[in-house]
Design a protein around this motif. Structure first.
Motif, PDB file in Angstrom:
ATOM      1  N   PRO A 112      42.120  30.150  53.473  1.00 23.42           N
ATOM      2  CA  PRO A 112      42.010  31.232  52.523  1.00 23.42           C
ATOM      3  C   PRO A 112      41.300  30.912  51.356  1.00 23.42           C
ATOM      4  O   PRO A 112      42.217  31.172  50.108  1.00 23.42           O
ATOM      5  N   LEU A 113      40.875  32.029  51.037  1.00 23.52           N
ATOM      6  CA  LEU A 113      40.639  32.785  49.756  1.00 23.52           C
ATOM      7  C   LEU A 113      41.214  33.431  48.942  1.00 23.52           C
ATOM      8  O   LEU A 113      41.532  34.215  50.545  1.00 23.52           O
ATOM      9  N   SER A 114      41.932  33.065  48.182  1.00 24.99           N
ATOM     10  CA  SER A 114      42.654  33.970  47.444  1.00 24.99           C
ATOM     11  C   SER A 114      41.327  34.284  46.649  1.00 24.99           C
ATOM     12  O   SER A 114      40.734  34.094  45.595  1.00 24.99           O
ATOM     13  N   PHE A 115      42.155  36.047  46.378  1.00 26.26           N
ATOM     14  CA  PHE A 115      41.514  36.989  45.035  1.00 26.26           C
ATOM     15  C   PHE A 115      42.188  38.400  45.143  1.00 26.26           C
ATOM     16  O   PHE A 115      42.993  38.671  45.718  1.00 26.26           O
TER      17      PHE A 115
ATOM     18  N   GLY B  53      39.286  44.538  42.869  1.00 30.00           N
ATOM     19  CA  GLY B  53      38.729  45.726  42.514  1.00 30.00           C
ATOM     20  C   GLY B  53      38.968  44.703  41.431  1.00 30.00           C
ATOM     21  O   GLY B  53      38.377  45.440  39.988  1.00 30.00           O
ATOM     22  N   SER B  54      39.075  43.676  40.888  1.00 28.87           N
ATOM     23  CA  SER B  54      39.019  42.598  40.047  1.00 28.87           C
ATOM     24  C   SER B  54      37.200  42.610  39.178  1.00 28.87           C
ATOM     25  O   SER B  54      36.899  41.841  38.328  1.00 28.87           O
ATOM     26  N   GLY B  55      36.772  42.364  40.684  1.00 28.18           N
ATOM     27  CA  GLY B  55      35.080  41.702  40.103  1.00 28.18           C
ATOM     28  C   GLY B  55      35.177  40.244  40.433  1.00 28.18           C
ATOM     29  O   GLY B  55      34.496  39.899  40.392  1.00 28.18           O
ATOM     30  N   GLN B  56      35.651  39.842  41.061  1.00 25.87           N
ATOM     31  CA  GLN B  56      35.815  38.329  40.951  1.00 25.87           C
ATOM     32  C   GLN B  56      35.401  38.119  42.649  1.00 25.87           C
ATOM     33  O   GLN B  56      34.552  36.723  42.770  1.00 25.87           O
ATOM     34  N   VAL B  57      35.170  38.687  43.450  1.00 30.02           N
ATOM     35  CA  VAL B  57      34.160  38.396  44.165  1.00 30.02           C
ATOM     36  C   VAL B  57      32.815  39.660  44.189  1.00 30.02           C
ATOM     37  O   VAL B  57      32.894  40.981  43.472  1.00 30.02           O
TER      38      VAL B  57
ATOM     39  N   VAL C 124      45.011  37.430  55.775  1.00 27.31           N
ATOM     40  CA  VAL C 124      46.159  36.350  56.294  1.00 27.31           C
ATOM     41  C   VAL C 124      47.055  36.652  55.483  1.00 27.31           C
ATOM     42  O   VAL C 124      48.034  36.622  55.675  1.00 27.31           O
ATOM     43  N   GLY C 125      47.222  37.672  54.283  1.00 27.64           N
ATOM     44  CA  GLY C 125      48.375  37.828  53.533  1.00 27.64           C
ATOM     45  C   GLY C 125      47.673  38.893  52.678  1.00 27.64           C
ATOM     46  O   GLY C 125      46.610  38.673  52.026  1.00 27.64           O
TER      47      GLY C 125
ATOM     48  N   SER D 234      43.229  48.326  45.992  1.00 29.71           N
ATOM     49  CA  SER D 234      42.950  47.362  44.454  1.00 29.71           C
ATOM     50  C   SER D 234      43.862  47.117  43.306  1.00 29.71           C
ATOM     51  O   SER D 234      44.976  47.946  43.405  1.00 29.71           O
ATOM     52  N   GLY D 235      43.919  45.934  42.830  1.00 35.42           N
ATOM     53  CA  GLY D 235      45.186  45.609  42.209  1.00 35.42           C
ATOM     54  C   GLY D 235      45.951  44.123  43.079  1.00 35.42           C
ATOM     55  O   GLY D 235      46.398  43.581  42.379  1.00 35.42           O
ATOM     56  N   ASP D 236      46.187  43.806  44.431  1.00 33.26           N
ATOM     57  CA  ASP D 236      46.861  43.684  45.645  1.00 33.26           C
ATOM     58  C   ASP D 236      45.863  42.303  45.336  1.00 33.26           C
ATOM     59  O   ASP D 236      44.587  41.915  45.784  1.00 33.26           O
TER      60      ASP D 236
END
Length: 143
Positions: free
Chosen positions: A32-35, A38-42, A140-141, A6-8
């Motif tokens: 790739p999807l970046s998010f 733990g932020s609720g973005q996905v 991937v990252g 969480s937080g990464d």
């Protein structure tokens, strides 16, 4: 090696399918999807599935509809008098229209669910509501 937590901010390649195997989304051929975890973005199930992965890890996750877009909400099936639609709007089942929410003016996509002689039913549920989802993931990252 660092595990995603969480937080990464993470970078994930994914392929999403429905229970019948139908593809509904993929990052193939795109960045790739970046998010941020733990932020609720996905959706919750996707977030939970990536948590704990290490860069290079691949896995398949199954997300029940309650951890995805929820069940179909019958209150989001809206019955309109057909006369409320301008003649230039095609009224065919499956077509997506945009409505403006009263008060906020927010645009809400709706799908024509049923067309009858005197009424039209619009569905404001998320297109994946009521669906269990499967994702093939590759981390991937981690930033």
């Amino acid at each position: 090696m660092k595990k995603a937590q969480s937080g990464d901010t993470v970078l994930v390649h994914y392929t999403g399918t429905l229970a019948d195997g139908q593809l509904f989304d993929s990052s193939a051929g795109r960045d790739p999807l970046s998010f941020q975890l733990g932020s609720g973005q996905v959706i919750k199930g996707f977030d939970d599935g990536v948590t704990g992965m290490e860069v290079g890890d691949k896995k398949t996750i199954e997300i029940p509809c309650l951890e995805a877009y929820g069940p179909v909400n019958d209150e989001l099936l809206i019955n309109f008098d057909r006369s409320q639609f301008p003649d230039d709007i095609p009224l065919e089942t499956g077509i997506t229209l945009n409505m403006h929410q009263e008060g906020t003016g927010q645009v809400v996509p709706v799908v024509i669910k049923e067309v009858a002689e005197s009424f039209v039913i619009l569905d404001a549920n998320h297109p994946l509501a009521g669906q269990d989802l499967t994702f093939e993931l590759e981390l991937v990252g981690i930033n």
